[in-house]
Design a protein around this motif. Structure first.
Motif, PDB file in Angstrom:
ATOM      1  N   THR A  33       0.774  -1.245  -0.097  1.00 43.27           N
ATOM      2  CA  THR A  33       0.207  -0.023  -0.135  1.00 43.27           C
ATOM      3  C   THR A  33       0.770   1.364  -0.042  1.00 43.27           C
ATOM      4  O   THR A  33       0.184   2.368   0.134  1.00 43.27           O
ATOM      5  CB  THR A  33      -0.782  -0.121   1.169  1.00 43.27           C
ATOM      6  OG1 THR A  33      -0.188  -0.105   2.487  1.00 43.27           O
ATOM      7  CG2 THR A  33      -1.849  -1.168   1.284  1.00 43.27           C
ATOM      8  N   PHE A  87      -0.032   2.827   2.996  1.00 39.20           N
ATOM      9  CA  PHE A  87      -1.432   3.270   2.996  1.00 39.20           C
ATOM     10  C   PHE A  87      -1.680   4.803   2.156  1.00 39.20           C
ATOM     11  O   PHE A  87      -2.523   5.243   2.313  1.00 39.20           O
ATOM     12  CB  PHE A  87      -1.938   3.396   4.374  1.00 39.20           C
ATOM     13  CG  PHE A  87      -1.922   2.162   5.073  1.00 39.20           C
ATOM     14  CD1 PHE A  87      -3.179   1.437   4.828  1.00 39.20           C
ATOM     15  CD2 PHE A  87      -1.051   1.710   5.713  1.00 39.20           C
ATOM     16  CE1 PHE A  87      -3.198   0.185   5.523  1.00 39.20           C
ATOM     17  CE2 PHE A  87      -1.119   0.681   6.380  1.00 39.20           C
ATOM     18  CZ  PHE A  87      -2.112  -0.436   6.118  1.00 39.20           C
ATOM     19  N   ASP A 116      -8.141   2.544   0.904  1.00 40.36           N
ATOM     20  CA  ASP A 116      -9.428   2.069   0.736  1.00 40.36           C
ATOM     21  C   ASP A 116      -9.563   0.609   1.145  1.00 40.36           C
ATOM     22  O   ASP A 116      -8.759   0.100   0.356  1.00 40.36           O
ATOM     23  CB  ASP A 116     -10.362   2.351  -0.477  1.00 40.36           C
ATOM     24  CG  ASP A 116     -11.833   2.272  -0.296  1.00 40.36           C
ATOM     25  OD1 ASP A 116     -12.165   1.241   0.746  1.00 40.36           O
ATOM     26  OD2 ASP A 116     -12.488   2.564  -1.095  1.00 40.36           O
ATOM     27  N   PRO A 117     -10.124   0.045   2.165  1.00 40.05           N
ATOM     28  CA  PRO A 117      -9.891  -1.430   2.439  1.00 40.05           C
ATOM     29  C   PRO A 117     -10.697  -2.187   1.269  1.00 40.05           C
ATOM     30  O   PRO A 117     -10.297  -3.312   1.113  1.00 40.05           O
ATOM     31  CB  PRO A 117     -10.895  -1.654   3.952  1.00 40.05           C
ATOM     32  CG  PRO A 117     -11.728  -0.281   3.953  1.00 40.05           C
ATOM     33  CD  PRO A 117     -10.661   0.792   3.167  1.00 40.05           C
ATOM     34  N   ARG A 118     -11.692  -1.635   0.792  1.00 39.21           N
ATOM     35  CA  ARG A 118     -12.201  -2.194  -0.561  1.00 39.21           C
ATOM     36  C   ARG A 118     -11.342  -2.442  -1.701  1.00 39.21           C
ATOM     37  O   ARG A 118     -11.283  -3.364  -2.383  1.00 39.21           O
ATOM     38  CB  ARG A 118     -13.728  -1.620  -0.721  1.00 39.21           C
ATOM     39  CG  ARG A 118     -14.673  -1.743   0.362  1.00 39.21           C
ATOM     40  CD  ARG A 118     -16.091  -1.033  -0.337  1.00 39.21           C
ATOM     41  NE  ARG A 118     -16.999  -1.379   0.931  1.00 39.21           N
ATOM     42  CZ  ARG A 118     -17.718  -2.422   1.263  1.00 39.21           C
ATOM     43  NH1 ARG A 118     -17.511  -3.325   0.463  1.00 39.21           N
ATOM     44  NH2 ARG A 118     -18.573  -2.332   2.166  1.00 39.21           N
ATOM     45  N   PHE A 173      -8.116  -2.423  -1.243  1.00 35.92           N
ATOM     46  CA  PHE A 173      -6.961  -3.409  -1.019  1.00 35.92           C
ATOM     47  C   PHE A 173      -7.583  -4.789  -1.038  1.00 35.92           C
ATOM     48  O   PHE A 173      -6.841  -5.749  -1.638  1.00 35.92           O
ATOM     49  CB  PHE A 173      -6.587  -3.130   0.339  1.00 35.92           C
ATOM     50  CG  PHE A 173      -5.508  -3.925   0.830  1.00 35.92           C
ATOM     51  CD1 PHE A 173      -4.187  -3.621   0.211  1.00 35.92           C
ATOM     52  CD2 PHE A 173      -5.528  -4.806   1.647  1.00 35.92           C
ATOM     53  CE1 PHE A 173      -3.022  -4.604   0.721  1.00 35.92           C
ATOM     54  CE2 PHE A 173      -4.466  -5.807   2.010  1.00 35.92           C
ATOM     55  CZ  PHE A 173      -3.305  -5.689   1.613  1.00 35.92           C
ATOM     56  N   ALA A 174      -8.763  -5.068  -0.774  1.00 35.68           N
ATOM     57  CA  ALA A 174      -9.481  -6.373  -0.965  1.00 35.68           C
ATOM     58  C   ALA A 174      -9.623  -6.690  -2.381  1.00 35.68           C
ATOM     59  O   ALA A 174      -9.251  -8.119  -2.614  1.00 35.68           O
ATOM     60  CB  ALA A 174     -10.796  -6.585  -0.289  1.00 35.68           C
ATOM     61  N   ILE A 207      -8.923  -7.260   6.914  1.00 37.02           N
ATOM     62  CA  ILE A 207      -8.478  -6.151   6.281  1.00 37.02           C
ATOM     63  C   ILE A 207      -9.212  -4.980   6.787  1.00 37.02           C
ATOM     64  O   ILE A 207      -8.504  -3.916   6.964  1.00 37.02           O
ATOM     65  CB  ILE A 207      -8.706  -6.316   4.787  1.00 37.02           C
ATOM     66  CG1 ILE A 207      -7.960  -7.489   4.214  1.00 37.02           C
ATOM     67  CG2 ILE A 207      -8.552  -5.117   3.805  1.00 37.02           C
ATOM     68  CD1 ILE A 207      -8.380  -7.944   2.576  1.00 37.02           C
ATOM     69  N   GLY A 208     -10.545  -4.936   6.813  1.00 40.65           N
ATOM     70  CA  GLY A 208     -11.428  -3.962   7.443  1.00 40.65           C
ATOM     71  C   GLY A 208     -10.701  -3.576   8.919  1.00 40.65           C
ATOM     72  O   GLY A 208     -10.610  -2.400   9.310  1.00 40.65           O
ATOM     73  N   PHE A 256      -7.250  -1.704   8.298  1.00 39.82           N
ATOM     74  CA  PHE A 256      -7.308  -0.153   7.756  1.00 39.82           C
ATOM     75  C   PHE A 256      -8.231   0.661   8.750  1.00 39.82           C
ATOM     76  O   PHE A 256      -7.892   1.428   8.907  1.00 39.82           O
ATOM     77  CB  PHE A 256      -8.281  -0.093   6.614  1.00 39.82           C
ATOM     78  CG  PHE A 256      -7.581  -0.617   5.097  1.00 39.82           C
ATOM     79  CD1 PHE A 256      -6.933   0.468   4.467  1.00 39.82           C
ATOM     80  CD2 PHE A 256      -6.822  -1.891   5.159  1.00 39.82           C
ATOM     81  CE1 PHE A 256      -6.070   0.141   3.332  1.00 39.82           C
ATOM     82  CE2 PHE A 256      -5.961  -1.944   3.980  1.00 39.82           C
ATOM     83  CZ  PHE A 256      -5.619  -0.984   2.956  1.00 39.82           C
ATOM     84  N   ASN A 303      -6.557   4.198   9.825  1.00 34.93           N
ATOM     85  CA  ASN A 303      -7.318   5.467   9.572  1.00 34.93           C
ATOM     86  C   ASN A 303      -7.487   6.026  10.872  1.00 34.93           C
ATOM     87  O   ASN A 303      -7.959   7.191  10.908  1.00 34.93           O
ATOM     88  CB  ASN A 303      -8.348   5.070   8.792  1.00 34.93           C
ATOM     89  CG  ASN A 303      -8.194   4.548   7.401  1.00 34.93           C
ATOM     90  OD1 ASN A 303      -7.068   4.898   6.762  1.00 34.93           O
ATOM     91  ND2 ASN A 303      -9.031   3.750   6.799  1.00 34.93           N
TER      92      ASN A 303
END
Length: 353
Positions: free
Chosen positions: A232, A235, A240-242, A244-245, A320-321, A324, A328
């Motif tokens: 990342t 980061f 964004d976790p989505r 990254f997923a 993952i959520g 992040f 954040n």
């Protein structure tokens, strides 16, 4: 009526990178100006840039350079372009290839021209390369070295372990004895390398803080945490976790067409498989040792009849959520979060069940 795209850049420079040479195609908008072949070293690269500035009246701000990600072979070129503060696009080779449609034949010159065409075609949606800090590049290189050592260790140790069930004990013991010094050396080298990697990121305040936040999530160890930071770019590239997923192959995609095609929702095969494998190991660990994750797995699998891999994928996304959310919100993961326990400000709680 279609609207024409804007021309933010005047010159589009596609570069096919190899170990020894660079094939370079320069386009002025849709017109191919010239093809060059230069050595992949800083002296020839800098001389080439000076030459095209004079020959084509080219300036760095009105030009964009594009290339495929080829690992360390790009280092000399990226270093020279970074010093000039050039606009650079560094994309995955599969992404560029799939965007070009059907192509026939392959040469270095043709690839350079195709990369330049890719820049022209996607000029309004291109994402410029964001250089990583040197310490991240060092950690990425050291992590790759660790992976190679672990791979060699597995290649040597696994057959020795398996053959014990199929040959006599004396022969098996002889094989193990003959390889013992090599295996012990590999184990020692991996241990020393891991200590060195840990010392590197602990000596950097930013990385040490990020590692502390990420590893506070149950199931996530330092190896996975470091790979997340590298992928990342601390980061900065992926926040964004989505997204990254999706990058890790965890996000599921629908597969339907009209009224007749109704295939199962699946994850994409185009992903960072190394990170996906690490996240799966984290999910397995969380399923075994984290009570709420274990209860979630049993409820979904046994109670609702979900496929076990579908549930494991959901656990990967939960991890993952949480990672992040910690980054954040800039605070470690709190297992039993109560609103306002950190402070009385209106902060949102971290992701929970």
């Amino acid at each position: 009526m279609t609207t024409s795209k804007t021309w933010r850049y005047k010159f589009f420079i596609g570069i096919d990178v190899s170990k020894l040479d660079l094939d370079i195609a320069i386009m002025n908008r849709n017109k191919l100006l010239q093809h060059y072949k230069v050595g992949n070293n800083p002296m020839e690269i800098n001389a080439f840039i000076k030459e095209i500035k004079i020959t084509h009246s080219l300036t760095i701000p009105n030009s964009i350079f594009g290339m495929e990600q080829t690992g360390i072979y790009c280092n000399h070129l990226l270093y020279c372009l970074e010093k000039l503060r050039a606009n650079v696009v560094l994309d995955d080779a599969n992404h560029i290839k799939s965007s070009l449609g059907m192509v026939r034949g392959k040469t270095d010159k043709a690839d350079a021209i195709r990369i330049a065409g890719y820049l022209v075609k996607g000029r309004d949606t291109l994402k410029l390369w964001n250089a990583k800090r040197p310490i991240l590049n060092d950690l990425s290189r050291l992590s790759s070295l660790r992976d190679r050592l672990v791979s060699v260790q597995k290649v040597l140790a696994t057959p020795l372990k398996e053959e014990r069930s199929f040959i006599n004990k004396a022969s098996s013991d002889t094989s193990i004895q003959l390889c013992s010094s090599t295996l012990n050396s590999l184990k020692g080298d991996i241990g020393e390398l891991e200590k060195h990697i840990e010392a590197v990121w602990k000596n950097d305040e930013r990385l040490d803080h990020l590692m502390e936040l990420i590893t506070s999530v149950s199931g996530v160890g330092p190896i996975t945490a470091l790979q997340i930071i590298i992928a990342t770019n601390e980061f900065k590239t992926i926040a964004d976790p989505r997204k990254f997923a999706c990058y890790c192959g965890v996000a599921p995609f629908e597969h339907t067409s009209g009224t007749s095609v109704r295939k199962l929702t699946r994850v994409s095969s185009m992903s960072n498989r190394k990170l996906k494998s690490l996240l799966h190991s984290c999910a397995l660990s969380a399923r075994r040792h984290v009570p709420e994750i274990k209860a979630y797995y049993e409820r979904k699998k046994d109670g609702e009849g979900k496929h076990k891999m579908s549930v494991m994928n959901a656990i990967r996304f939960k991890i993952i959520g949480r990672v992040f959310a910690c980054v954040n919100n800039d605070r470690p993961y709190i297992k039993e979060y109560q609103y306002g326990q950190e402070n009385k400000s209106k902060e949102k709680p971290l992701l929970q069940e």
